[in-house]
Structure formats: structure tokens, C-alpha cells
Design a protein around this motif. Structure first.
Motif, PDB file in Angstrom:
ATOM      1  N   GLU A   1      -2.895  -0.954  59.558  1.00  0.00           N
ATOM      2  CA  GLU A   1      -3.580   0.080  59.032  1.00  0.00           C
ATOM      3  C   GLU A   1      -4.223  -0.322  57.735  1.00  0.00           C
TER       4      GLU A   1
ATOM      5  N   ASN B   1       1.355   4.804  58.670  1.00  0.00           N
ATOM      6  CA  ASN B   1       0.382   5.335  59.594  1.00  0.00           C
ATOM      7  C   ASN B   1       0.583   4.902  60.993  1.00  0.00           C
TER       8      ASN B   1
ATOM      9  N   ASP C   1      -9.564   7.440  54.067  1.00  0.00           N
ATOM     10  CA  ASP C   1      -9.139   7.486  55.300  1.00  0.00           C
ATOM     11  C   ASP C   1      -8.105   6.120  55.530  1.00  0.00           C
TER      12      ASP C   1
ATOM     13  N   GLU D   1      -6.087  16.237  57.549  1.00  0.00           N
ATOM     14  CA  GLU D   1      -6.133  16.428  59.150  1.00  0.00           C
ATOM     15  C   GLU D   1      -5.223  15.501  59.889  1.00  0.00           C
ATOM     16  N   GLY D   2      -5.229  15.732  61.270  1.00  0.00           N
ATOM     17  CA  GLY D   2      -4.321  15.017  62.011  1.00  0.00           C
ATOM     18  C   GLY D   2      -5.014  13.622  62.251  1.00  0.00           C
ATOM     19  N   MET D   3      -4.494  12.947  63.269  1.00  0.00           N
ATOM     20  CA  MET D   3      -5.113  11.340  63.532  1.00  0.00           C
ATOM     21  C   MET D   3      -6.134  11.534  64.679  1.00  0.00           C
ATOM     22  N   SER D   4      -7.158  11.146  64.482  1.00  0.00           N
ATOM     23  CA  SER D   4      -8.244  11.139  65.511  1.00  0.00           C
ATOM     24  C   SER D   4      -8.380   9.701  66.033  1.00  0.00           C
TER      25      SER D   4
ATOM     26  N   ASP E   1       3.480   6.215  62.911  1.00  0.00           N
ATOM     27  CA  ASP E   1       2.937   7.649  63.358  1.00  0.00           C
ATOM     28  C   ASP E   1       2.055   7.661  64.556  1.00  0.00           C
ATOM     29  N   PHE E   2       0.992   6.656  64.716  1.00  0.00           N
ATOM     30  CA  PHE E   2       0.265   6.496  65.513  1.00  0.00           C
ATOM     31  C   PHE E   2       1.013   6.253  67.029  1.00  0.00           C
TER      32      PHE E   2
ATOM     33  N   LYS F   1      -6.752   8.094  60.432  1.00  0.00           N
ATOM     34  CA  LYS F   1      -6.111   9.272  59.849  1.00  0.00           C
ATOM     35  C   LYS F   1      -6.763   9.911  58.434  1.00  0.00           C
ATOM     36  N   ARG F   2      -7.233  10.859  58.465  1.00  0.00           N
ATOM     37  CA  ARG F   2      -7.882  11.415  57.232  1.00  0.00           C
ATOM     38  C   ARG F   2      -6.860  12.513  56.687  1.00  0.00           C
ATOM     39  N   THR F   3      -6.591  12.515  55.229  1.00  0.00           N
ATOM     40  CA  THR F   3      -5.987  13.299  54.488  1.00  0.00           C
ATOM     41  C   THR F   3      -6.134  14.816  54.897  1.00  0.00           C
TER      42      THR F   3
END
Ligand SMILES: [Ca+2]
Ligand SMILES: [Ca+2]
Lengths: 239, 239
Positions: A155, B135, A206, A190-193, B138-139, A186-188
Motif C-alpha cells: 500500500e 489497507n 488516497d 469512502e470504501g475501497m474501489s 482490509d483489501f 482506498k479514499r478517505t
């Protein structure tokens, strides 16, 4: 800034090993003399004492530590360690081991633990997946836990000064220049896209979940830092 | 074909839950009456008895089972279960829990266990990574363990009759048609190669490590099966 490991049993010893392999500084708190001998033989920094005592934690540098990991055997002891740690430093991140018993997680969280992990839950899920998707579990082992193998899942935080801040994924040139693929963002707030498109814009704050060769991930990390430092220097000179 | 779970303790119960969520058939062997009540309340198939006895394993259908998971608390008992299982069905895959104690893994493997997992080792590594790369962990949770979320990390065997057999990655059209990315390929006899290029050829026997939406992965799995069945039918008619 360092990590404090409370308890060098079967779980604590694994944590210490991963931290050492990752070149992260840590101190181990342990009260068992036989266990202390093992720790010393591994050349870890060790503090003899009760992790649930204020003065022990203060000697361990709790006020400037990154995080504390409470991994002694008993839930009650981990609760007590967590309460003591949060009492001295309310901002410290606490990761606590749970026995997996009913109510254990709730009490650890109520004591202030930020994350609670039961080795039985983690181990059980892993065993099931080792049966259902053996190659995925092998992939995870290679990509996360095996150092210097051909690939790594990692990450990266996009800092304000990072050269990729504000650029689209294609403009960032990560694929071409580093052979790194961004598999999720992963955007603060928001969820993980996952599987972001080429025109996704990368913003400061991000976190990119990336897959690539270790040397190339390291090279990108270094470039991000170099650019960061240079821009900070520029700013100081202007003022 | 089903799975046999020996022991419904803290680890066994997690395994049963994952198998049930994955719609995989299994039978639980348990000797504790209180635990059996819990198992019955979850509507699992349960067999009361000692997993280390031949007749118990035979009642569980060991000769036609896919795999046996030995997750009782003691290493000695898991060794004994493994020996018994392999004695009746030398071909059965055995996954055994280890306490993590020195020598436990060796003895379990010598008894015939195909895979040995210590929840303390797995839990310890996970706790360390939860600190170092929160992260990424989490992913992994989202992609492997969370059902019906936006993404899934999965594996797919390329069968001889699969429509992608012999095609290059770009010809397979997985990205365009299913929005699936192949992040690694495991080829028999070779290691795992990650981030394959567009001109990589997909061969029967390859296992693709894929990332995509659950519905799209399911759609691809179905298409692969449909093509398989059709081709088998054609072959029968010709003969
Ligand atoms: Ca990193
Ligand atoms: Ca699958």
C-alpha cells in the motif's frame, strides 16, 4: 517512533519476527525469565516486567510509540494492558489479541483497543481458504509475507507532494515506468474501489493498493520521497 | 464429495461457517455433547464420536470425501486423527492444526498431513500486517472473505475444454467482457508468475488468480462450464 509488543509467546514471537524482517523498531515487554533468554538470543530489545504497570509502559516509551500490541494469553490481562496503555497515552494505537471467547472482543474494545484479532478466527478462516482456494492463499503468502520473491502486494499513501498527486492513473505512468499495477484505491471517507480505470484521478490522502516487484515498489517509494523532500526544501527557501 | 471437520471448537466453528457460506457440503465430527447442541442449532450435519476411530471416520464417508480437517486442540490427537484418516484413505487431503510448538509440524507431516497450519503463526503474521499495512489487510478481507462485496480475489482452473485454453490473455477478452483482471498465473511445475502480459498464452492446467466483481467471476465460471459440457456432448455424438 516504535512498536511495543506485550508478550513474547507463540503470537508475540511471530509479530517480532515480522517487524524485524520489515526493519521496524520495537521493544518487547516480557516477565518470564526463560522467554527473556530467548528474546535476548534473538538480539531484540527487551524490557523485563509487567506490561499492565504504568512504569513498565513508560520505560518502554509509550508516549512516543506508534502502537502497542497486547498479545499475552489471557483476555483479562490484555484488557488490563489496554486500559493502562490508553490511560497513559490516549492516542496510542492498540491492537489486542482476543481468545475468541464470547464477549472478549467487546470488552477489549470497551477498554480502548483499536483493533482486536482472534488467532482462532484468523487461523480458521485461513484453513478454510487453504482448502477452497489453495492458490489464492499461496499468492497471498508470496505477495505479502515472502520477502524478496518476485512479487509484493503493498500500500502507498499519495502525499500532497507526491508527483502522482492530481494525475490520472495513466498519466502517473506506474505501469510503464515501474511495471506496477494499482489494483484498488482506498479514499478517505469512502470504501475501497478496485480495478480503477485509466482515467481515475489520484488524490492526496488516497492509499493505493499495488502489485509489483519489490525492487520496483521500493524504487517508486523512493521517488515519492525524493520529490517530497525537494518540494519541502523549495518552500522553505521561498519563505 | 464433501469435507470432514474433526472438532468444532474455536477454529472448527469458523471453518464450518466459511464452508457453509461457500455452499460446500461438510460433516462435523464432535464428541462433546454441549458442542453438539451448538452444531445442531446451526443445522450442520454432525456425527457424535471420536474422530480418531476408524468406524467414526467411515461413518463420515471418508472414502469419498474431498478432504479432512483435523482441528482438535491437542497436537497428539491431530496426529492420531491424521494417521487414522490416511490409514483408511491414503488419497484423502488432510489439513491439520498445529499448536505451533517445536516439532509439532514435523510430527503432523510425518503422520501424513498435507498441510499444517498454526493459528498462532497465522494470527501473529496477520497482527503484524494489520499494523504495517492496514489497507492491504482490509483489501484481503474484502477480496477473499467478504461475500457479495464489490470485489473478489479468486482462482480459476483452465480446463482442456475451457474457451480460453490456448488463447493469449488479450484474446481471452476477460478484461473487456467481464472486467476481470488476471493478476497471476500458477502453472504446474513452475512457480507463480504475476502481472502476466497481454500475449501470455493460457494453457490447460493453468490456475488463474483473478480479481473482479463476484457476479462477473461467477458468470465467467458458468461460461467455462457451459462450454465444457457442450464439447463433451459433441464428442459423445461423434463416437
Ligand atoms: Ca510500503
Ligand atoms: Ca472459484
Amino acid at each position: 517512533n516504535h512498536y511495543i509488543i506485550c508478550g513474547h509467546g507463540r503470537i508475540g514471537s511471530v509479530i517480532c519476527q515480522v517487524l524485524q524482517e520489515s526493519n521496524k523498531p520495537f521493544v518487547v515487554i516480557e516477565k518470564n525469565p526463560d522467554e527473556i533468554q530467548k528474546i535476548l538470543s534473538k538480539e531484540y530489545v527487551v524490557l523485563e516486567g509487567e506490561a499492565s504497570q504504568d512504569d513498565t509502559l513508560q520505560k518502554a516509551g509509550i508516549e512516543r510509540a506508534l502502537a502497542l500490541i497486547a498479545v499475552v494469553s489471557s483476555d483479562a490481562d490484555n484488557v488490563f494492558i489496554t486500559l493502562t496503555a490508553k490511560g497513559i497515552n490516549p492516542k496510542i494505537v492498540v491492537l489486542a489479541r482476543s481468545s475468541g471467547a464470547t464477549g472478549a472482543e467487546t470488552k477489549l474494545r470497551r477498554a480502548g483497543a483499536d483493533k482486536v484479532i482472534s488467532p482462532y478466527f484468523i487461523g480458521g478462516r485461513r484453513m478454510a481458504q487453504a482448502m477452497l482456494r489453495p492458490n489464492v492463499t499461496d499468492f497471498i503468502d508470496l505477495a505479502i509475507y515472502t520477502r524478496d520473491m518476485g512479487l509484493r502486494l503493498d500500500e502507498m499513501l499519495v502525499t500532497e507532494n507526491a508527483f502522482i498527486n492530481g494525475k490520472t492513473l495513466i498519466e502517473s505512468n506506474l505501469r510503464q515506468k515501474y511495471n506496477i499495477i494499482v489494483i484498488a484505491i482506498k479514499r478517505t471517507g469512502e470504501g475501497m474501489s478496485f480495478n480503477p480505470t485509466s482515467d481515475s484521478i489520484l488524490l492526496a490522502g488516497d492509499v493505493l493498493i499495488v502489485l509489483g516487484r519489490p525492487d520496483q515498489i521500493s524504487a517508486l517509494e523512493k521517488e515519492m520521497k525524493i520529490v517530497s523532500c525537494e518540494k519541502l526544501t523549495d518552500r522553505v527557501e521561498i519563505e
